[in-house]
Motif scaffolding. Structure first.
Motif, mmCIF file in Angstrom:
data_model
loop_
_atom_site.group_PDB
_atom_site.id
_atom_site.type_symbol
_atom_site.label_atom_id
_atom_site.label_comp_id
_atom_site.label_asym_id
_atom_site.label_seq_id
_atom_site.Cartn_x
_atom_site.Cartn_y
_atom_site.Cartn_z
ATOM 1 N N MET A 1 0.913 -0.955 -0.096
ATOM 2 C CA MET A 1 -0.025 0.078 0.314
ATOM 3 C C MET A 1 0.977 1.418 -0.031
ATOM 4 N N ARG A 2 0.256 1.710 -0.747
ATOM 5 C CA ARG A 2 0.964 3.197 -0.690
ATOM 6 C C ARG A 2 0.923 4.082 0.534
ATOM 7 N N LEU A 3 2.462 5.052 1.207
ATOM 8 C CA LEU A 3 2.025 5.501 2.448
ATOM 9 C C LEU A 3 1.077 6.822 2.134
ATOM 10 N N GLU A 4 0.832 7.155 1.361
ATOM 11 C CA GLU A 4 -0.080 8.625 1.302
ATOM 12 C C GLU A 4 -1.388 8.215 1.238
ATOM 13 N N GLN A 5 -1.760 6.805 0.628
ATOM 14 C CA GLN A 5 -2.980 6.290 0.929
ATOM 15 C C GLN A 5 -3.650 6.035 2.400
ATOM 16 N N SER A 15 -5.779 11.153 -0.419
ATOM 17 C CA SER A 15 -4.585 10.532 -0.311
ATOM 18 C C SER A 15 -3.464 11.497 -1.477
ATOM 19 N N ASP A 19 2.046 14.357 -0.233
ATOM 20 C CA ASP A 19 2.961 14.775 -0.258
ATOM 21 C C ASP A 19 4.356 14.616 0.450
ATOM 22 N N ASP A 20 4.896 14.530 0.076
ATOM 23 C CA ASP A 20 6.614 13.667 0.790
ATOM 24 C C ASP A 20 6.740 14.615 2.347
ATOM 25 N N TYR A 46 3.569 -2.573 7.191
ATOM 26 C CA TYR A 46 4.310 -2.930 6.060
ATOM 27 C C TYR A 46 5.616 -4.385 7.063
ATOM 28 N N ARG A 65 9.274 7.537 5.066
ATOM 29 C CA ARG A 65 9.570 7.066 3.546
ATOM 30 C C ARG A 65 10.478 6.798 4.396
ATOM 31 N N ALA A 75 7.729 2.138 0.356
ATOM 32 C CA ALA A 75 6.356 3.060 0.164
ATOM 33 C C ALA A 75 5.617 3.956 0.035
#
Lengths: 75, 567
Positions: A1-5, A15, A19-20, A46, A65, A75
């Motif tokens: 899964m993407r970290l933003e999600q 999401s 961003d970073d 994770y 991240r 991620a």
């Protein structure tokens, strides 16, 4: 899964808005308790453990991240 | 569902507009993590709750100050969860000092929660787990003044004091440590960072336990176990192998089935009614009960249905015979098909599917919570005997006319002013009675306790006995001498609570109770509400002046029934 999600799910925001650079200063829900909720969500998703200093340092999506990358998680 | 998914699911759920329960959590540590797990566990048991966390580390102030945030929230339940490490923060760990001081702060907290009960809220106290830090290591077990010993003494002192608090419920964090192991319970990292001393798994486990207790308090315990026979009470199919070859033998599955029977007998001692529901030839099943290894005896059974009927029909028949709702019956069966068929036809019935291997079934049942119950009252202990007496009464009733039957019962009814000693049983009656009740408001145990000394209310407990035995305390009524908010003639009192156990219905006890209310006031009004199962009460009150449901009506005074003696 993407970290933003994941961050979006935990703090109930789109999401695409994340961003970073997203950090406690840019998200109301990312307060001190919210931070712990996010850490638990990251650890469970994770399958990693963050040390107490990593918990303190993980104060933006980008920082989180990087911590994950150091543990071999993309991620 | 993963723990994260549970937390997110709780977050997504709309807050109920009219929650059944308002809960406040008070703790000596950061307890916010408990909210989603308690909320989800309650929701899964059909209780929509609004859960708030009280100010951090202010258990005493929040309990004692009538103007506190917690008091103003008017919660139905206040969860109090201290941690011994926090209470002992100013002391060294127990080693060789006088251990008595180590219970003081915990007991003071228990006493403070007593103020919560007087406001009508129910206290749900979580006994603290034994601290993990034990400087003597394996030596701590050798120290009568050590950490484990002193913590245990403090916990037991608190448990004993909580038992004296009206209506207080107790959970135990140490049981979660036992369930998960301390390595999966405590969280040193989050404790250091945010004073969250436990892992998510532990909050989930305690949340489920608290929800089970709340469910028990709000919905009551299961009353009947409907137990299958073949492959459940014993191994193998009696109709196939014969009575001599069913497996109750030593050193194998038969031993496990006997162990399960011992558990059933213990459940019965605790107040559960045992029944057998088996698709079988009855002669063969009862012959099998003659096997000397059987632990459950035929005389232990409140009733049974052994026939080729569908089990759903047998369960409905048992409910009718015992005068109980089917929702209070739990099926225990090894057959997935039978379990599914029953829950399909009777969705309100819980079916416990036993695993193929009969070992450890008591643990399967224990974890399910299906037979959770609070410690038995004297009345609970009498109940099993009472159902057997009821069977004898029924035989007599079939043989004679109603009037002659009632007269032959030699029924005695005692209606006495509510005393402190009656409070637990009366509160239990109020919470459990579904058929003979006015519906509407139900007082909690703390609220019942509060009316004992309140001159505004006249509360009465009702006991009954007849020549077959003692029913114990079977009814209660509360009269409000100064009702507020209703436009009634001056001097009129309101009957606001009137409950009678279904075990005592239909014998004129209700008429005697109603007649007695007129000793308190000349004009008595009441409002009967419609609830799912209170048809018997609605019919009765319709015959005594309550023309319409939901409207205040003046009651007509009945004559004291001629067949009832009073003490």
């Amino acid at each position: 899964m993407r970290l933003e999600q994941l961050v979006g799910d935990v703090f109930e925001v789109e999401s695409s808005r994340l961003d970073d650079a997203t950090s406690p200063t840019s998200l109301d829900r990312w307060d001190s308790l919210g931070h712990l909720s996010l850490i638990s969500a990251v650890e469970e998703t994770y399958d990693v453990f963050l040390s107490t200093s990593e918990m303190r340092e993980a104060r933006s999506i980008g920082a989180l991240r990087q911590i994950l990358a150091a543990k071999g998680v993309a991620a | 569902m993963t723990l994260l998914a549970r937390r997110l699911e709780w977050q997504r759920r709309a807050r109920p507009e009219a929650p059944e329960l308002r809960v406040v959590l008070l703790s000596t540590f950061t307890v916010d993590s408990l909210v989603p797990y308690l909320g989800m566990a309650l929701a899964e048991s059909g209780i929509e709750a609004d859960i708030a966390v009280g100010p951090y580390g202010q258990v005493m102030q929040q309990c004692l100050d009538a103007g506190s945030e917690t008091s103003r929230a008017r919660p139905d339940i206040v969860v109090v969860w201290p941690r011994l490490e926090d209470l002992w923060a100013a002391r060294p760990l127990p080693l060789d000092d006088d251990p008595s001081g180590y219970a003081e702060d915990l007991l003071a907290m228990v006493d403070a929660t007593g103020s919560v009960t007087t406001s009508g809220a129910t206290v749900l106290f979580v006994l603290p787990a034994i601290p993990e830090m034990r400087p003597l290591g394996v030596g701590d077990a050798n120290n009568v003044h050590g950490v484990f010993a002193v913590a245990t003494a403090a916990r037991e002192a608190a448990r004993a004091r909580l038992a004296a608090l009206p209506g207080a419920l107790v959970a135990d964090a140490e049981e979660v440590v036992r369930e998960l192991g301390s390595a999966s319970t405590v969280d040193w990292r989050r404790c250091a960072v945010a004073r969250i001393p436990y892992q998510e798994t532990a909050f989930d486990a305690i949340g489920r336990r608290l929800a089970r207790l709340v469910h028990l308090e709000k919905r009551g315990a299961a009353k009947v176990a409907a137990v299958d026979a073949d492959q459940t009470l014993w191994g193998r199919i009696v109709g196939e192998v014969g009575v001599d070859q069913i497996d109750l033998f030593d050193n194998g599955p038969g031993e496990a089935h006997r162990e399960f029977q011992r558990y059933l007998v213990e459940l019965q001692r605790a107040g559960l009614l045992l029944t057998v529901v088996s698709k079988n030839d009855p002669d063969v099943v009862w012959e099998a009960f003659g096997r000397p290894e059987m632990v459950v005896q035929q005389s232990d059974l409140a009733t049974s249905r052994v026939s080729w009927d569908e089990k759903a029909d047998s369960i409905t028949a048992i409910a009718d015979e015992l005068n109980l709702g089917t929702a209070s019956i739990v099926l225990v069966d090894d057959s997935p098909i039978e379990c599914e068929k029953v829950t399909f036809q009777l969705p309100e019935v819980r079916a416990l599917l036993m695993p193929e291997d009969a070992v450890g079934w008591f643990d399967v049942i224990g974890r399910s919570g299906a037979f959770d119950r609070l410690p038995p009252t004297d009345t609970d202990r009498m109940r099993a005997a009472s159902y057997q007496q009821e069977a004898q009464r029924r035989v007599l009733r079939d043989e004679t006319s109603m009037e002659a039957f009632l007269a032959s019962l030699e029924l005695r009814v005692e209606i006495r002013e509510l005393d402190v000693a009656d409070v637990p049983r009366v509160a239990q009656l109020i919470s459990k009675t579904n058929q003979f009740t006015l519906g509407g408001m139900r007082r909690s145990e703390a609220e019942v306790a509060a009316i004992v000394d309140d001159h505004r209310f006249a509360g009465y407990a009702v006991s009954a006995s007849d020549r077959f035995g003692d029913y114990g305390t079977v009814g209660a009524l509360v009269i409000d001498r100064s009702p507020a908010g209703l436009d009634l003639p001056s001097g009129a009192a309101v009957l606001d609570t009137f409950v009678l156990s279904c075990r005592a219905m239909g014998r004129g006890v209700e008429t005697a109770m109603l007649a007695s209310t007129f000793d308190t006031a000349g004009s008595v009004w009441t409002t009967i509400e419609e609830s799912a199962r209170n048809q018997p009460a609605r019919d009765f009150f319709a015959g005594h002046g309550c023309a319409s449901v939901g409207e205040p009506s003046e009651l007509e005074r009945p004559a004291w029934p001629a067949h009832i003696n009073t003490d």
